[in-house]
Design an enzyme around this catalytic site. Structure first.
Site, PDB file in Angstrom:
ATOM      1  N   GLU A 190      -3.036   6.221   9.773  1.00 17.67           N
ATOM      2  CA  GLU A 190      -1.685   5.737  10.042  1.00 17.67           C
ATOM      3  C   GLU A 190      -0.681   6.268   9.022  1.00 17.67           C
ATOM      4  OE1 GLU A 190      -3.734   1.884  10.576  1.00 17.67           O
ATOM      5  OE2 GLU A 190      -2.052   1.398  11.874  1.00 17.67           O
ATOM      6  N   ASN A 192     -10.328  -5.211  11.615  1.00 23.49           N
ATOM      7  CA  ASN A 192     -10.242  -6.658  11.487  1.00 23.49           C
ATOM      8  C   ASN A 192      -9.270  -7.194  12.541  1.00 23.49           C
ATOM      9  OD1 ASN A 192     -10.810  -9.098  10.298  1.00 23.49           O
ATOM     10  ND2 ASN A 192      -9.026  -8.928   8.949  1.00 23.49           N
ATOM     11  N   ARG A 195      -9.015 -13.755  14.678  1.00 18.67           N
ATOM     12  CA  ARG A 195      -8.122 -14.140  15.775  1.00 18.67           C
ATOM     13  C   ARG A 195      -8.927 -14.350  17.056  1.00 18.67           C
ATOM     14  NH1 ARG A 195      -4.529  -9.354  14.483  1.00 18.67           N
ATOM     15  NH2 ARG A 195      -3.162 -10.043  12.806  1.00 18.67           N
ATOM     16  N   ARG A 226       6.368   1.600   6.998  1.00 23.03           N
ATOM     17  CA  ARG A 226       5.774   0.967   8.177  1.00 23.03           C
ATOM     18  C   ARG A 226       6.554  -0.322   8.458  1.00 23.03           C
ATOM     19  NH1 ARG A 226       0.750  -3.010   8.610  1.00 23.03           N
ATOM     20  NH2 ARG A 226       0.619  -3.065  10.861  1.00 23.03           N
ATOM     21  N   LYS A 258       0.863  -1.184   0.000  1.00 25.84           N
ATOM     22  CA  LYS A 258       0.000   0.000   0.000  1.00 25.84           C
ATOM     23  C   LYS A 258       0.896   1.229   0.000  1.00 25.84           C
ATOM     24  CE  LYS A 258      -3.472  -2.043   2.967  1.00 25.84           C
ATOM     25  NZ  LYS A 258      -3.836  -2.107   4.350  1.00 25.84           N
ATOM     26  N   ASP A 307     -16.501 -10.133   8.822  1.00 27.28           N
ATOM     27  CA  ASP A 307     -16.791  -8.724   8.553  1.00 27.28           C
ATOM     28  C   ASP A 307     -18.030  -8.268   9.322  1.00 27.28           C
ATOM     29  OD1 ASP A 307     -17.802  -6.292   7.244  1.00 27.28           O
ATOM     30  OD2 ASP A 307     -16.201  -6.688   5.802  1.00 27.28           O
ATOM     31  N   PHE A 308     -17.871  -7.177  10.076  1.00 26.59           N
ATOM     32  CA  PHE A 308     -18.972  -6.726  10.935  1.00 26.59           C
ATOM     33  C   PHE A 308     -20.206  -6.262  10.166  1.00 26.59           C
ATOM     34  CE2 PHE A 308     -18.474  -6.853  15.518  1.00 26.59           C
ATOM     35  CZ  PHE A 308     -17.276  -7.546  15.578  1.00 26.59           C
ATOM     36  N   ILE A 310     -14.261  -0.849  12.338  1.00 25.34           N
ATOM     37  CA  ILE A 310     -15.488  -1.043  13.124  1.00 25.34           C
ATOM     38  C   ILE A 310     -15.712   0.164  14.042  1.00 25.34           C
ATOM     39  CG2 ILE A 310     -16.646  -2.543  14.800  1.00 25.34           C
ATOM     40  CD1 ILE A 310     -14.557  -4.750  13.830  1.00 25.34           C
TER      41      ILE A 310
END
Ligand code: ADP
Length: 400
Positions: A387, A213, A243, A93, A14, A286-287, A335
Site C-alpha cells: 500500500e 486482520n 470483527r 493515507r 507508520k 491471529d491466524f 493471511i
C-alpha cells in the site's frame, strides 16, 4: 523524487521513504503510543541495512512524532536524505473519502474541509489522518502533499452494488451506502496480477481477497471495481480478526436488550470482540495461533478457521456470479500472503470452477506466484500487497 508516505492513526504513525523514480524503499518506521506512556520510534535505513533502531522518547502529540520522523530520515548518520529539501512530496493515507473523492488529490484547504466533512463516516480514522497532514504541513511548509483514499478505488461500483435496501432518505440525507475499504490494496493487487498474468488490466475478471486482520474482497471487472465486501464502515463482509462481518442486524437490538447494553456498546463488541477471536473461544485473533490450535485439535480454533474460509469462499462465489465468471483470483495481506493452509481450505470449495492447487507453489512465500496448476480454468495467484508503494506512485503521479 523521494516521497514520504505517512499512515497516521490515533496513537501511531507508520512511515516510509520511497524513491518514486526507482520505486526503491529507502527507509521505514513506526511511531507508537503517541500521547501515552512508553512512546517511541522504530526506524530503519533500508539502504544502509541498519536493521530496526528503537528509541523510547516522549511523543506528547503527532507534531512531535512527525518532527522525530523528519529528524530520523535526515539524520547525518542514519538518515536517507541530506536535508528535507530532498523530500519532493508527502503522500498521506486517508481512510474515508466519502463520495467526494474518486481518486487521489493534492491537498489544499478545500480538500481538508472535504475530508473533515467525511469524518462522521470514519470518526476514528479521518481526524487522526488529518492530524498527520497538519503536523507535516507545519514542519514542511511548501512541500506538496497528496491524499490517497482507502475508499476511492471502489467509487466505480454501480448503484445496484452500493445501495442498501433502506429508506432512500438515509442515503439522501446522510450518504448511507456501501463505500468499501482497503481500496489502495485492491487497486495495487488487481493491477499487479494483470501484469503478472501478462494480460491487459481491462480484459480480466479479477477477484482480490485481501485477508489480513481486517479483511475484504473485491470484484474487479475489466479494470473497474464493481463490488466489495466492506460497507459504510469496515465492519461489514468477511469474518475478520475481531470483527463479526455480516450478521442479521436484528442481533444488535436483541443482545442490547438481553445484556442491558447500548447499541454503541454492542457495535463495539462487533468490532473488537468478535470475528475469529470470538469463535475460537477468545484463543486469538491471529491466524498463526489459530492454525496452531487447529492442528493440535482445538475444536474452537477449528471452527474459527473453517468459518473464516467458508465465508471467503461464499464471497468469491458471489463475485464470480456478479461478473458472470472469473479469470483470476488473487490472495494478499497478512493471511492471504502467508497462510498456505487458509488458501488451500478456501480453494477446496472451487472444484466446480476448475481450480486445482499446485501444492509446491502454494507453499512458497513472499513473492508473486501462481498457485493453481497450469491447466486450472481459473488462475490463482498470491500477490504481496504494497500500500505504501501504491501511495508513493499516486503521489509521484500528481507531483512530478
Ligand atoms: P492489518 O493490516 O489488517 O493489521 P495484516 O495484513 O498485517 O493486517 O495481517 C495481519 C494478520 O496476518 C495477523 O493477525 C495474522 O492473522 C496473519 N498472519 C501473519 N503472518 C502469518 C503467517 N505466517 N501465517 C498465518 N497467518 C499470518
Amino acid at each position: 523524487m523521494n516521497i514520504l508516505v505517512i499512515n497516521c492513526g490515533s496513537s501511531s504513525l507508520k512511515f516510509q521513504v520511497i524513491d518514486a523514480s526507482t520505486e526503491k524503499l529507502l527507509a521505514k518506521g513506526l511511531c507508537e503510543r503517541i500521547g501515552g506512556a512508553g512512546s517511541g520510534i522504530t526506524y530503519e535505513n533500508v539502504v544502509k541495512g541498519t536493521g530496526k533502531i528503537e528509541t523510547i522518547t516522549p511523543l506528547p502529540d503527532h507534531k512531535q512524532a512527525v518532527s522525530l520522523v523528519l529528524q530520523s530520515i535526515s539524520d547525518p548518520e542514519n538518515g536517507v536524505v541530506k536535508s528535507l529539501d530532498e523530500i519532493g512530496a508527502v503522500g498521506h493515507r486517508i481512510v474515508h473519502g466519502g463520495e467526494k473523492f474518486t481518486s487521489s488529490v493534492i491537498i489544499n484547504d478545500e480538500v481538508i474541509e472535504a475530508i473533515k466533512e467525511c469524518s462522521d463516516l470514519a470518526p476514528l480514522h479521518n481526524p487522526a489522518n488529518l492530524i498527520g497532514v497538519a503536523a507535516c504541513q507545519a514542519l514542511m511548509p511548501g512541500t506538496p502533499m497528496v491524499a490517497v483514499f482507502d475508499t476511492a478505488f471502489h467509487q466505480t461500483m454501480p448503484e445496484k452494488a452500493y445501495m442498501y435496501a433502506l429508506p432512500l432518505k438515509y442515503y439522501e440525507k446522510y450518504r448511507v451506502r456501501r463505500y468499501g475499504f482497503h481500496g489502495t490494496s485492491h487497486s495495487f493487487v488487481s493491477k499487479k496480477v494483470a501484469e503478472v498474468v501478462g494480460k491487459p488490466y481491462d480484459s480480466l475478471k479479477t477477484i482480490v481477497c485481501h485477508l489480513g486482520n481486517g479483511a475484504s474482497i473485491s470484484a474487479v471487472n475489466h479494470g473497474k471495481c464493481v463490488d466489495t465486501s466492506m460497507g459504510l464502515t469496515p465492519l461489514e463482509g468477511l469474518i475478520m480478526g475481531t470483527r463479526s462481518g455480516d450478521l442479521d442486524p436484528a442481533i444488535i437490538e436483541f443482545i442490547a436488550n438481553k445484556e442491558n447494553l447500548t447499541t454503541s456498546e454492542v457495535v463495539n463488541i462487533l468490532n473488537k470482540k468478535s470475528g475469529v477471536y470470538a469463535l475460537s473461544g477468545e484463543l486469538s485473533s491471529d491466524f498463526r495461533d489459530l492454525e496452531d490450535g487447529y492442528k493440535k485439535g482445538n475444536k474452537k480454533a477449528q471452527l474459527a478457521v473453517d468459518a473464516f474460509c467458508y465465508n471467503v469462499a461464499k464471497y468469491v462465489g458471489a463475485y464470480a456470479a456478479a461478473m458472470n465468471g472469473v479469470d483470476v483470483i488473487a490472495f494478499t495481506a497478512g493471511i492471504g500472503e502467508n497462510s498456505p493452509f487458509v488458501r488451500e481450505k478456501v480453494l477446496a470449495y472451487f472444484g466446480y470452477l476448475g481450480i486445482d492447487v499446485d501444492e509446491a507453489a502454494n507453499a512458497t512465500r513472499g513473492k508473486d506466484i501462481r498457485i493453481s496448476t497450469p491447466d486450472s480454468k481459473v488462475a490463482v495467484y498470491v500477490i504481496p500487497t504494497n500500500e505504501e508503494l501504491a501511495i508513493a506512485r499516486e503521489t509521484f503521479a500528481l507531483c512530478k
